[in-house]
Scaffold this motif. Structure first.
Motif, short mmCIF file in Angstrom:
data_model
loop_
_atom_site.label_atom_id
_atom_site.label_comp_id
_atom_site.label_asym_id
_atom_site.label_seq_id
_atom_site.Cartn_x
_atom_site.Cartn_y
_atom_site.Cartn_z
N THR A 114 88.85 -9.52 -133.92
CA THR A 114 87.80 -9.36 -133.15
C THR A 114 86.57 -9.84 -133.92
OG1 THR A 114 88.96 -7.78 -132.08
CG2 THR A 114 86.42 -7.98 -131.62
N ALA A 115 86.53 -9.46 -135.26
CA ALA A 115 85.24 -9.62 -136.06
C ALA A 115 85.02 -11.15 -136.14
CB ALA A 115 85.42 -8.83 -137.48
N GLN A 116 86.18 -11.90 -136.37
CA GLN A 116 86.15 -13.15 -136.80
C GLN A 116 85.77 -14.06 -135.44
OE1 GLN A 116 89.31 -15.16 -139.14
NE2 GLN A 116 90.34 -13.00 -139.23
N ASP A 118 83.63 -12.72 -133.25
CA ASP A 118 82.42 -12.43 -133.12
C ASP A 118 81.51 -13.67 -134.04
OD1 ASP A 118 82.78 -10.35 -131.45
OD2 ASP A 118 81.26 -8.95 -132.61
N PHE A 119 81.95 -13.63 -135.17
CA PHE A 119 81.24 -14.69 -136.06
C PHE A 119 81.29 -16.01 -135.49
CE2 PHE A 119 81.75 -11.50 -139.59
CZ PHE A 119 80.50 -11.33 -139.87
N ILE A 120 82.44 -16.40 -135.18
CA ILE A 120 82.43 -17.82 -134.52
C ILE A 120 81.56 -17.93 -133.35
CG2 ILE A 120 84.30 -19.65 -133.39
CD1 ILE A 120 86.41 -18.35 -135.01
N TYR A 121 81.43 -17.01 -132.55
CA TYR A 121 80.52 -16.92 -131.36
C TYR A 121 79.07 -17.28 -131.70
CZ TYR A 121 78.94 -15.75 -126.59
OH TYR A 121 78.22 -15.87 -125.45
N LYS A 122 78.66 -16.33 -132.84
CA LYS A 122 77.38 -16.31 -133.23
C LYS A 122 76.98 -17.51 -134.11
CE LYS A 122 76.63 -11.32 -133.12
NZ LYS A 122 77.85 -10.55 -133.71
N TYR A 127 81.72 -17.60 -141.44
CA TYR A 127 80.80 -17.34 -142.80
C TYR A 127 79.28 -17.61 -142.36
CZ TYR A 127 84.68 -15.79 -145.74
OH TYR A 127 85.66 -15.24 -146.12
N GLU A 128 78.33 -16.93 -142.45
CA GLU A 128 76.79 -17.14 -142.13
C GLU A 128 76.36 -17.97 -143.50
OE1 GLU A 128 74.30 -14.07 -141.61
OE2 GLU A 128 72.49 -15.44 -140.95
N VAL A 129 75.79 -19.19 -143.15
CA VAL A 129 75.11 -19.76 -144.17
C VAL A 129 73.87 -19.48 -143.84
CG1 VAL A 129 74.51 -21.96 -144.96
CG2 VAL A 129 76.81 -21.86 -144.00
N LEU B 46 91.00 -18.88 -134.60
CA LEU B 46 91.33 -18.77 -133.23
C LEU B 46 92.85 -18.77 -132.62
CD1 LEU B 46 88.40 -20.96 -131.50
CD2 LEU B 46 88.49 -18.29 -131.67
N LYS B 47 93.37 -19.28 -133.55
CA LYS B 47 95.02 -19.70 -133.32
C LYS B 47 95.73 -18.42 -132.96
CE LYS B 47 97.60 -21.61 -136.47
NZ LYS B 47 98.05 -22.59 -137.32
#
Lengths: 172, 294
Positions: A114-116, A118-122, A127-129, B46-47
């Motif tokens: 879920t955390a990952q 969230d990051f991909i969505y944002k 990882y935030e650059v 996502l996989k």
């Protein structure tokens, strides 16, 4: 692991067919329990809780809830050694991914994923650059990374696939 | 040779030394790189959540490079496997390809045809650039060094995605690439085992125990460093080395350096030019052996 007797009335004999419909899960019924997967597994070597042969057996018996609720399938490191070695052509690594997909649909997504998501969505990435990172990149002559563009693209994909309902709600 | 470079998520934040050194050596070898700022996440995380969403995200990245007529050069093993597997599935499943393409067209006006190739930079050096060609660029052979090559699982597996350019269980390519630099690739216990990165977010202790086995093996073998070609393997061996030392009450102080940094030294670049100052476990002793000291 509990040593309780498995109650047939609590099993879901259709679970294996559900798995077989997922990409990577097709070959699960070919497993003859030789244990090559478990013997090859670098995770099992250090943490016996993860045992691919046992997970496959549980799935074949129809122990759907136990397989989906426990952390089992999320502990596969995805190294593909078992898949490489399986004499029956069960794509074990892909099978664990297939079961994860079912777990997600049944509401059992692992919080780290879920955390990952969230990051991909944002960010469009996990990882935030930051501005600081981009300054550092500039110092070393590397091109900047602009995450507002990638975030927009990722949002489209996540929403089109209906995964936005898995995102953390505000304040959670 | 010209490629679209796919940097991925980990490198810009936790592996700048990899990117700096890879760009440096590739440019010096005459390999041209093009940056595509619209590349998103490779699709790997996502996989586990949705196979379809992952393929869609990957296919979009593939289609972007394809539209520019460029093959993709990756630096991260996870990006490599995700793109290679998606490509394999799309190229072998016309129904999936059609469905994904209609989504790509609707959302982004893109199409994936299947012409684009995806390869890890170490594989490109090994397979396409060639070891003999690479030898011509070695100015300062690193005969003083004995190192432990770590391939990372997704460099050679699964064989469905990669074919068999190298043995999926006992690969040799990275050993040979190391040998070209003059350094000696040494055998070590658990050489082909996983770094543990895949379970770091699920059970930290399990991941650390896995990385520990690798660090133990390299240390025992007397390696000057572990040679990595994947940013997440490096996170496990280098970024988390102090935590592993603390957890298990051991001491390693074992440098983990990227193959591009090793190759760069052999090509005559200085440690500063190759981002060595960004290595977390300081490779002072290793660099001193080569006559670099501050």
């Amino acid at each position: 692991m509990s040593k309780e007797i498995i109650k047939v009335s609590e099993l879901d004999p259709k679970f294996k067919y559900e798995i077989m419909k997922e990409p990577g899960g097709e070959m699960i019924t070919a497993c003859f329990a030789c244990g090559t997967c478990t013997a090859s597994c670098p995770v099992t070597l250090v943490d016996a809780f993860y045992n691919p042969r046992r997970i496959i057996r549980m799935a074949l018996y129809g122990m759907k809830e136990a397989v989906l609720k426990e952390e089992f399938v999320w502990l596969c490191s995805g190294c593909y050694l078992c898949q490489q070695r399986c004499p029956q052509g069960v794509k074990i690594t892909d099978l664990m991914t297939a079961i994860r997909n079912i777990a997600v649909r049944e509401g059992f997504i692992h919080p780290s994923f879920t955390a990952q998501l969230d990051f991909i969505y944002k960010l469009g990435n996990i990882y935030e650059v930051t501005e600081f990172d981009n300054k550092k990149r500039q110092k070393y002559g590397l091109p900047p990374i602009e995450q507002s563009t990638t975030a927009e693209i990722a949002q489209k994909i996540i929403e089109a696939e209906g995964l936005d309902k898995l995102l953390k709600k505000e304040g959670e | 040779m010209k490629y679209a470079i796919f940097i991925g998520c980990t490198i810009p934040v936790r592996g700048l030394n990899y990117e700096i050194s890879a760009r440096k050596v590739l440019s010096s070898l005459g390999i041209e790189l093009v940056d595509i700022p619209e590349f998103t996440c490779c699709g790997f995380p996502l996989k586990s959540i949705s196979h379809e969403a992952s393929i869609l995200m990957t296919a979009r990245n593939l289609a972007l490079a394809e539209a520019k007529g460029l093959p993709i050069l990756t630096l991260c093993n996870a990006c490599t496997v995700t793109m290679a597997e998606a490509k394999h599935e799309l190229d072998h499943n016309p129904e999936l390809k059609e469905r994904i393409n209609s989504k790509l067209e609707n959302l982004f006006g893109l199409r994936y045809e299947g012409k684009v190739q995806v390869k890890h930079f170490a594989r490109i050096l090994y397979e396409d650039f060639g070891l003999d060609n690479l030898k011509n660029f070695i100015k300062r052979p690193l005969h003083e060094l004995r190192v432990a090559p770590h391939y990372g699982c997704h460099f050679v597996r699964p064989k469905e995605a990669y074919g068999e350019f190298d043995d999926p269980e006992d690969p040799k390519s990275l050993d040979e690439l190391v040998r070209v630099t003059g350094a000696e690739p040494i055998p070590h216990r658990h050489k082909h085992y996983c770094c543990g990165g895949g379970v770091l977010g699920v059970r930290e202790q399990t991941a650390y125990s896995m990385a520990k086995k690798k660090l133990d093996g390299a240390k025992e073998a007397g390696a000057d460093a572990i040679i990595s070609i994947c940013p997440f393997c490096s996170v496990m061996f280098e970024g988390n080395q102090k935590k592993i030392e603390k957890t298990f009450n051991v001491k390693y102080k074992l440098p983990v350096i990227y193959y591009s940094q090793l190759l760069g030294l052999a090509m005559g670049f200085t440690p500063d030019e190759l981002g060595f100052s960004l290595n977390r476990v300081k490779p002072k002793a290793l660099l001193a052996k080569l006559g670099f000291s501050k």
